[in-house]
Design a protein around this motif. Structure first.
Motif, PDB file in Angstrom:
ATOM      1  N   MET A   1       0.760  -1.046   0.008  1.00 24.32           N
ATOM      2  CA  MET A   1       0.097   0.111   0.063  1.00 24.32           C
ATOM      3  C   MET A   1       0.843   1.247   0.120  1.00 24.32           C
ATOM      4  SD  MET A   1      -2.886  -1.262  -0.225  1.00 24.32           S
ATOM      5  CE  MET A   1      -3.849  -0.067   0.482  1.00 24.32           C
ATOM      6  N   GLY A   2       0.355   2.478  -0.073  1.00 26.84           N
ATOM      7  CA  GLY A   2       1.240   3.724  -0.119  1.00 26.84           C
ATOM      8  C   GLY A   2       1.677   3.914   1.277  1.00 26.84           C
ATOM      9  N   THR A   3       2.416   5.233   1.075  1.00 29.29           N
ATOM     10  CA  THR A   3       3.010   5.574   2.442  1.00 29.29           C
ATOM     11  C   THR A   3       2.318   6.754   3.115  1.00 29.29           C
ATOM     12  OG1 THR A   3       4.551   6.910   1.146  1.00 29.29           O
ATOM     13  CG2 THR A   3       5.332   4.815   1.547  1.00 29.29           C
ATOM     14  N   GLU A   4       1.451   7.195   2.443  1.00 30.54           N
ATOM     15  CA  GLU A   4       0.457   8.435   3.006  1.00 30.54           C
ATOM     16  C   GLU A   4      -0.072   7.845   4.252  1.00 30.54           C
ATOM     17  OE1 GLU A   4      -1.923  10.670   0.644  1.00 30.54           O
ATOM     18  OE2 GLU A   4      -0.307  11.692  -0.283  1.00 30.54           O
ATOM     19  N   PRO A   5      -0.013   8.988   5.349  1.00 30.34           N
ATOM     20  CA  PRO A   5      -0.844   8.615   6.698  1.00 30.34           C
ATOM     21  C   PRO A   5      -2.338   8.077   6.589  1.00 30.34           C
ATOM     22  CG  PRO A   5      -0.426  10.899   6.453  1.00 30.34           C
ATOM     23  CD  PRO A   5       0.149  10.353   5.213  1.00 30.34           C
ATOM     24  N   THR A   6      -2.522   7.239   7.386  1.00 24.66           N
ATOM     25  CA  THR A   6      -4.081   6.599   7.301  1.00 24.66           C
ATOM     26  C   THR A   6      -4.723   7.413   8.441  1.00 24.66           C
ATOM     27  OG1 THR A   6      -3.459   5.081   8.998  1.00 24.66           O
ATOM     28  CG2 THR A   6      -3.285   4.607   6.629  1.00 24.66           C
ATOM     29  N   GLU A  92       6.568  13.682   4.520  1.00 25.11           N
ATOM     30  CA  GLU A  92       7.749  14.675   4.356  1.00 25.11           C
ATOM     31  C   GLU A  92       7.734  15.747   5.614  1.00 25.11           C
ATOM     32  OE1 GLU A  92       6.679  12.473   0.775  1.00 25.11           O
ATOM     33  OE2 GLU A  92       5.571  14.165   1.931  1.00 25.11           O
ATOM     34  N   GLY A  93       6.612  15.534   6.200  1.00 23.27           N
ATOM     35  CA  GLY A  93       6.571  16.348   7.533  1.00 23.27           C
ATOM     36  C   GLY A  93       5.626  17.646   7.256  1.00 23.27           C
ATOM     37  N   ARG A  94       4.894  17.464   6.107  1.00 22.98           N
ATOM     38  CA  ARG A  94       4.194  18.953   5.817  1.00 22.98           C
ATOM     39  C   ARG A  94       2.813  18.556   6.328  1.00 22.98           C
ATOM     40  NH1 ARG A  94       5.112  19.631  -0.363  1.00 22.98           N
ATOM     41  NH2 ARG A  94       4.553  17.123  -0.151  1.00 22.98           N
ATOM     42  N   VAL A  95       2.177  19.503   6.458  1.00 22.99           N
ATOM     43  CA  VAL A  95       0.740  19.430   7.017  1.00 22.99           C
ATOM     44  C   VAL A  95      -0.128  19.612   5.840  1.00 22.99           C
ATOM     45  CG1 VAL A  95      -1.171  20.608   8.298  1.00 22.99           C
ATOM     46  CG2 VAL A  95       1.072  20.640   9.380  1.00 22.99           C
ATOM     47  N   LYS A  96      -1.054  18.558   5.392  1.00 23.78           N
ATOM     48  CA  LYS A  96      -1.997  18.648   4.324  1.00 23.78           C
ATOM     49  C   LYS A  96      -3.221  18.868   4.952  1.00 23.78           C
ATOM     50  CE  LYS A  96      -1.369  16.493   0.552  1.00 23.78           C
ATOM     51  NZ  LYS A  96      -1.462  15.364  -0.495  1.00 23.78           N
ATOM     52  N   ARG A  97      -4.221  19.873   4.155  1.00 20.79           N
ATOM     53  CA  ARG A  97      -5.270  20.173   4.535  1.00 20.79           C
ATOM     54  C   ARG A  97      -6.088  20.117   3.574  1.00 20.79           C
ATOM     55  NH1 ARG A  97      -4.094  25.892   8.119  1.00 20.79           N
ATOM     56  NH2 ARG A  97      -3.093  24.623   9.840  1.00 20.79           N
ATOM     57  N   VAL A  98      -7.431  19.494   3.579  1.00 25.42           N
ATOM     58  CA  VAL A  98      -8.173  19.079   2.395  1.00 25.42           C
ATOM     59  C   VAL A  98      -9.627  19.728   2.804  1.00 25.42           C
ATOM     60  CG1 VAL A  98      -8.797  17.223   0.606  1.00 25.42           C
ATOM     61  CG2 VAL A  98      -6.863  16.983   2.417  1.00 25.42           C
ATOM     62  N   HIS A  99      -9.960  20.336   1.481  1.00 31.70           N
ATOM     63  CA  HIS A  99     -11.568  20.792   1.603  1.00 31.70           C
ATOM     64  C   HIS A  99     -12.364  19.895   0.782  1.00 31.70           C
ATOM     65  CE1 HIS A  99     -10.889  24.717   3.843  1.00 31.70           C
ATOM     66  NE2 HIS A  99      -9.565  24.282   3.757  1.00 31.70           N
ATOM     67  N   TYR A 100     -13.334  19.472   1.177  1.00 34.82           N
ATOM     68  CA  TYR A 100     -14.518  18.665   0.304  1.00 34.82           C
ATOM     69  C   TYR A 100     -15.814  19.129   0.197  1.00 34.82           C
ATOM     70  CZ  TYR A 100     -10.882  14.692   0.447  1.00 34.82           C
ATOM     71  OH  TYR A 100      -9.980  13.914   0.598  1.00 34.82           O
TER      72      TYR A 100
END
Length: 337
Positions: A1-6, A92-100
């Motif tokens: 599976m991918g490496t992005e956090p769950t 990479e230690g970045r904060v990702k914010r997602v708007h849906y």
């Protein structure tokens, strides 16, 4: 599976992790009485998720959502009500914010104006997304790679259970920045926009297109008519201009403004925009509040100037057994570059 956090998380205390702003949509439809949603598979991470992506310079979250969903599914969409967003840390230690947003596929004939005002959808990059698949909601929840991605889906299904998932937009726009009253020597109805105001008018075009606006009504005064003109030209829609939405007529008869807004709520089935002036906004907002649930009504602007020049308020309208109801709102400040 991918490496992005769950799981959703926040940056460690005391750190200043870079923030990546992203936006996307949960595209839904109804088949055999069931809600289906569209997932995408990304081969880079080998995961199933909602279509989304990073904002480009000058984009609002709404514009980015339209573009990214188009790029990952190959189809244009129309935004509906907002859904809960997510925040998490990338490897990479970045904060990702997602708007849906809850979204539906655009349809020829119904969404003619909104589609005309947009750029064409770019071809899907199969290295980024190799599959887009429709699934029943329960199957989609099980297929999602990250458990946190179920949060906006849960909100979409809750709205459906309440009968307020399928919505149309009523956009309230305040005209762009105008030449000051003290420096203008002509009549008040002819006071024009500044160059920055013209930029705000242009920036409003993709916002109105994102919500599939098909009906335009504006104050006849120059600064309002000019604010809405770029969308009129881009979309090909035939606008209506009203004296009732001008400052002077509103001062004489606020009830005429209330009636105009009420007609758009009660009698119009398409997404619409009203462009008007700061002194008129309290009456417009009062009508919206009368059609809103308690929490939504409480979230409407209550302090002067209500909206800044060039800003817009999007009211999401659902048809209910009790009549049309405002079930969500958003304030948008398009950027001028």
């Amino acid at each position: 599976m991918g490496t992005e956090p769950t799981t959703a998380t926040s940056p460690p205390a005391g750190t200043h992790a870079p923030v990546v702003m992203t936006a996307g949509g949960i595209v839904w439809r109804r088949r055999a009485g069931k809600v289906q949603v569209q997932l995408v598979h990304r081969p880079r991470y080998d995961d199933w998720s909602w279509p989304k992506g990073k904002l480009e310079n000058g984009e609002t979250f709404q514009n980015a959502a339209i573009r990214e969903v188009g790029e990952e599914t190959g189809r244009q969409i129309v935004l509906g009500r907002p859904l809960p967003g997510l925040q998490y840390l990338t490897p990479e230690g970045r904060v990702k914010r997602v708007h849906y947003w809850a979204s539906r596929r655009a349809r020829r004939g119904r969404d003619t104006a909104g589609l005309a005002a947009r750029a064409p959808v770019a071809p899907v990059d199969r290295d980024e997304v190799d599959t887009a698949e429709w699934l029943d909601a329960d199957d989609a929840a099980a297929r999602l790679t990250r458990h946190s991605d179920r949060r906006p889906l849960d909100a979409l299904l809750a709205a459906d259970a309440e009968g307020v998932l399928d919505t149309r937009a009523l956009v309230i726009a305040r005209h762009g920045r105008a030449v000051s009253r003290t420096s203008w020597h002509g009549g008040e109805r002819d006071r024009p926009l500044t160059p920055f105001g013209h930029g705000q008018a242009a920036a409003l075009v993709p916002v109105l297109a994102a919500y599939g606006v098909e009906h335009v009504i504006s104050s006849r005064w120059e600064r309002c008519a000019t604010t809405i003109d770029p969308y009129v030209r881009a979309s090909g829609v035939r606008p209506s201009y009203s004296e009732y939405l001008t400052e002077a007529q509103h001062e004489r008869s606020p009830s005429r403004v209330a009636a105009t807004v009420g007609e758009l709520l009660e009698e119009t089935t398409e997404s619409s925009v009203i462009c008007t002036h700061r002194p008129v906004l309290p009456t417009v907002l009062d009508v919206l509040a009368q059609h809103a649930t308690g929490s939504v009504a409480a979230g409407l602007p209550t302090a002067d100037p209500f909206l800044e020049p060039g800003e817009a308020l999007v009211a999401h309208i659902a048809e209910t057994p009790a009549g049309p109801r405002v079930v969500a709102t958003e304030k948008i400040s398009p950027q001028v570059w």
